[in-house]
Scaffold this active site. Structure first.
Site, short mmCIF file in Angstrom:
data_model
loop_
_atom_site.label_atom_id
_atom_site.label_comp_id
_atom_site.label_asym_id
_atom_site.label_seq_id
_atom_site.Cartn_x
_atom_site.Cartn_y
_atom_site.Cartn_z
N LYS A 1 0.87 -1.18 0.00
CA LYS A 1 0.00 0.00 0.00
C LYS A 1 0.90 1.23 0.00
CE LYS A 1 -1.75 2.87 2.66
NZ LYS A 1 -1.67 4.11 1.85
N GLY B 1 6.82 5.03 8.18
CA GLY B 1 5.96 6.21 8.30
C GLY B 1 6.11 6.83 9.67
N SER B 2 5.06 7.47 10.13
CA SER B 2 5.14 8.24 11.37
C SER B 2 5.07 7.33 12.60
CB SER B 2 3.98 9.24 11.41
OG SER B 2 2.76 8.51 11.42
N VAL C 1 1.29 6.39 13.54
CA VAL C 1 0.66 5.26 12.85
C VAL C 1 1.45 3.97 13.14
CG1 VAL C 1 -0.08 4.33 10.63
CG2 VAL C 1 -0.28 6.78 11.07
N GLY C 2 2.77 4.10 13.24
CA GLY C 2 3.60 2.93 13.53
C GLY C 2 3.17 2.23 14.81
N GLU D 1 9.72 1.29 10.64
CA GLU D 1 10.76 2.29 10.31
C GLU D 1 10.07 3.65 10.44
OE1 GLU D 1 13.95 1.69 9.20
OE2 GLU D 1 13.75 -0.48 9.31
N CYS E 1 13.60 11.37 6.92
CA CYS E 1 13.43 10.92 8.31
C CYS E 1 14.73 10.99 9.11
CB CYS E 1 12.90 9.50 8.33
SG CYS E 1 13.88 8.39 7.30
N GLU F 1 9.69 16.16 14.91
CA GLU F 1 9.96 16.28 13.47
C GLU F 1 9.19 17.44 12.86
OE1 GLU F 1 8.69 12.32 12.01
OE2 GLU F 1 10.53 12.39 10.84
P1 NAD Z 1 2.09 8.43 7.91
O1 NAD Z 1 2.39 7.58 9.08
O2 NAD Z 1 1.05 9.46 8.03
O3 NAD Z 1 1.65 7.50 6.68
C1 NAD Z 1 2.44 6.43 6.25
C2 NAD Z 1 1.57 5.42 5.54
O4 NAD Z 1 0.66 4.86 6.48
C3 NAD Z 1 0.73 6.00 4.41
O5 NAD Z 1 0.70 5.07 3.35
C4 NAD Z 1 -0.66 6.12 5.05
O6 NAD Z 1 -1.72 6.06 4.12
C5 NAD Z 1 -0.67 4.91 5.97
N1 NAD Z 1 -1.59 4.96 7.11
C6 NAD Z 1 -2.13 6.06 7.70
N2 NAD Z 1 -2.92 5.68 8.73
C7 NAD Z 1 -2.88 4.33 8.78
C8 NAD Z 1 -3.48 3.36 9.64
N3 NAD Z 1 -4.29 3.70 10.65
N4 NAD Z 1 -3.20 2.05 9.42
C9 NAD Z 1 -2.36 1.70 8.42
N5 NAD Z 1 -1.78 2.57 7.57
C10 NAD Z 1 -2.03 3.88 7.76
O7 NAD Z 1 3.49 9.05 7.43
P2 NAD Z 1 3.77 10.05 6.23
O8 NAD Z 1 3.29 11.41 6.60
O9 NAD Z 1 3.29 9.44 4.96
O10 NAD Z 1 5.38 10.01 6.19
C11 NAD Z 1 6.21 10.79 6.99
C12 NAD Z 1 6.74 9.98 8.15
O11 NAD Z 1 7.46 8.83 7.67
C13 NAD Z 1 7.75 10.75 8.97
O12 NAD Z 1 7.51 10.52 10.34
C14 NAD Z 1 9.08 10.16 8.54
O13 NAD Z 1 10.12 10.32 9.47
C15 NAD Z 1 8.71 8.72 8.35
N6 NAD Z 1 9.70 8.01 7.53
C16 NAD Z 1 10.54 7.09 8.12
C17 NAD Z 1 11.51 6.43 7.37
C18 NAD Z 1 12.48 5.43 7.99
O14 NAD Z 1 13.16 4.72 7.24
N7 NAD Z 1 12.60 5.36 9.30
C19 NAD Z 1 11.62 6.70 6.00
C20 NAD Z 1 10.75 7.63 5.44
C21 NAD Z 1 9.78 8.27 6.21
#
Ligand code: NAD
Length: 492
Positions: A186, A238-239, A242-243, A260, A294, A394
């Protein structure tokens, strides 16, 4: 001058796109679709289908059906498919560069030198590596014939953010595929285009139907994927917000998960550092990908005695940075990814100011001529107390927060005073000191006299609020996607 689009990229980014399930372009059962924007102009590029649990169910079923055949291929046979994919990705590198730059707003010079070639190299790295993994490891025991046998898990789920759609996709799915798993992806609903283009090429080179499946959607589709009972392994980038939710779901279902997450990287600069080289890399840390990185350095810690000199050098470089549309070859920093993210960054900086941050370089809305509707913001530098929200959380934009320190102990205390643990750097000509400090900064990655250091074979990992469950880009990543199983027979 703006790069003119290749015919393939032009057609692709303007064609409405669908999910990819079991080898077929598949519309949403609901008929839902959303628009995909060009952040450089604010204009709509195309539309993509918006999926839900229904499409996730279909995609997981397709991946389950494809698993027996794909997993039974030998590693060398899977490597042939992956090398064919890498050949196709290399052949279409110019198209991918444009698709990624247009969709994410990335400066094309960066997509060309980093995102696309580095992503493609990942495919060959794991295709080669998997041929050398011992799939059976004998155990030297008295009276028992025993071995550990490695097998793929089954269907693996992947959820990605929008900042490095192409590299994060390949860093994560390729080791899983090389190991013999099938995948459901996804992507971010904001930046799905390079993922869908990769899928088109994967199909063209003959990767069997159902081995790779893509469901485009928002958080609800992601949630359905992470909750699906047939998912054997989950990966989320991601964030932290959500993580944590994904981690909770996977914990309840006892599904192994890799998280991650975000970061708030520190760069600790001692008085004996090469100030010119440091200034150049610090400026790059917040302008590369418009600071939407990130692991990048966003907490700059300068030794008292070089604070003014380093600030002056860094500011001069930042002020000479060319902000502009992604496809302009002169552009060094593109727009932010979306209007919503632009507003988020703006509000975050406003909150920092309200909490008393000193403004060294004020963030400004920018309007490059002819691109007045894009999401452009200038770089900014803040300073002040370490408990300011812009120093602790962040911002995910072209901004850094500067702190002073007097000695090594104070620097280490400041670095470790927040909950993130992704990546930090230390800058000094004294390599004994640099290594000592590198070891004491609590994070997955400590870099010396550089920031954002990536290479295949160099594990990239996270701890604390930045993630858990393994990392990417190393032999360990491949082993993460192989389930160890003990086979033993007592000898009479
Ligand atoms: P986000 O967590 O908002 O979204 C990430 C993904 O999760 C998207 O595809 C989103 O649609 C999905 N999502 C949202 N809610 C969800 C839920 N309840 N259940 C399952 N999936 C859901 O993050 P973002 O704004 O897209 O990205 C920015 C974040 O990603 C920052 O915190 C950044 O530091 C992090 N990031 C980390 C790394 C790493 O390798 N550690 C790399 C890139 C980005």
């Amino acid at each position: 001058m703006l790069a003119s689009l290749t015919e393939t990229a032009d057609r692709f980014v303007h064609t409405p796109l669908l999910h990819h399930i079991g080898g077929k372009s598949t519309p949403s059962q609901s008929g839902d679709a959303i628009e995909v924007f060009d952040p450089s102009t604010g204009a709509v590029l195309t539309s993509v289908a918006m999926g839900s649990a229904q499409e996730v169910n279909l995609a997981v079923a397709a991946a389950e059906a494809a698993f027996p055949r794909w997993s039974r291929l030998s590693p060398a046979e899977r490597a042939v498919f992956l090398h064919r994919l890498a050949d196709a990705l290399d052949k279409h590198a110019a198209d991918l560069v444009q698709i990624e730059s247009l969709n994410v707003g990335k400066a094309i010079v960066n997509t060309e030198s980093f995102d696309i070639p580095f992503g493609n190299a990942c495919v060959r790295y794991f295709a080669d590596l998997v041929q050398h993994v011992a799939m059976d490891i004998p155990h030297a025991l008295a009276n028992i014939e025993a071995r550990t046998h490695r097998v793929p898990y089954g269907v693996c789920g992947f959820i990605f953010p929008w900042n490095f759609p192409y590299d994060l996709l390949l860093w994560n799915i390729i080791p899983a595929l090389a190991a013999g798993n099938t995948v459901v992806i996804k992507p971010s609903e904001i930046t799905p285009l390079s993922t869908l283009f990769m899928m088109k090429l994967a199909q063209e080179v003959g990767i069997p139907d159902g081995v790779i499946n893509i469901v485009i959607g928002d958080g609800s589709a992601g949630q359905a994927l992470s909750e699906h009972p047939s998912i054997k392994r989950m990966s989320f980038t991601g964030s932290p917000r959500v993580g944590k939710m994904i981690g909770k779901t996977c914990g309840e279902n006892l599904v192994p998960v890799k998280l991650e997450l975000g970061g708030k990287g520190a760069a600790v600069v001692f008085d004996d550092a090469d100030l010119d080289a440091t200034a150049a890399q610090l400026a790059n840390a917040i302008t590369f990908n418009t600071g939407q990185v990130c692991c990048t350095a966003t907490r700059w810690m300068f030794h008292d005695s070089i604070y003014d000199a380093l600030l002056e050098k860094t500011t001069a470089i930042l002020n000479g940075t060319r902000l502009g549309p992604a496809l302009d070859r002169e552009t060094q920093m593109g727009p932010l990814v979306s209007k919503a993210h632009y507003d988020r960054v703006w509000q975050h900086l406003e909150k920092g100011k309200a909490q008393g941050a000193q403004i060294i370089l004020e963030p400004k809305a920018a309007k490059p001529a002819g691109f007045e509707h894009g999401y452009y913001m200038t770089h900014s530098l803040l300073a002040g107390a370490p408990d300011n929200v812009c120093c602790r959380e962040e911002v995910f934009g072209p901004s850094a927060y500067i702190l002073r320190f007097k000695d090594e102990a104070e620097a280490i205390r400041l670095v470790n005073s927040i909950s993130y643990g992704l990546a930090n750097s230390v800058w000094s000509r004294d390599l004994a000191r640099a290594n000592r400090v590198a070891e004491q900064m609590v994070a997955g990655n400590s870099w010396i006299n550089a920031h954002n250091v990536f290479a295949y074979g160099l594990p990239y990992r996270a701890v604390n609020l930045s993630g858990l469950g393994g990392g990417v880009n190393s032999p360990e990543t491949l082993l993460d996607y192989l389930r160890p199983q003990t086979i033993a027979r007592p000898l009479a």
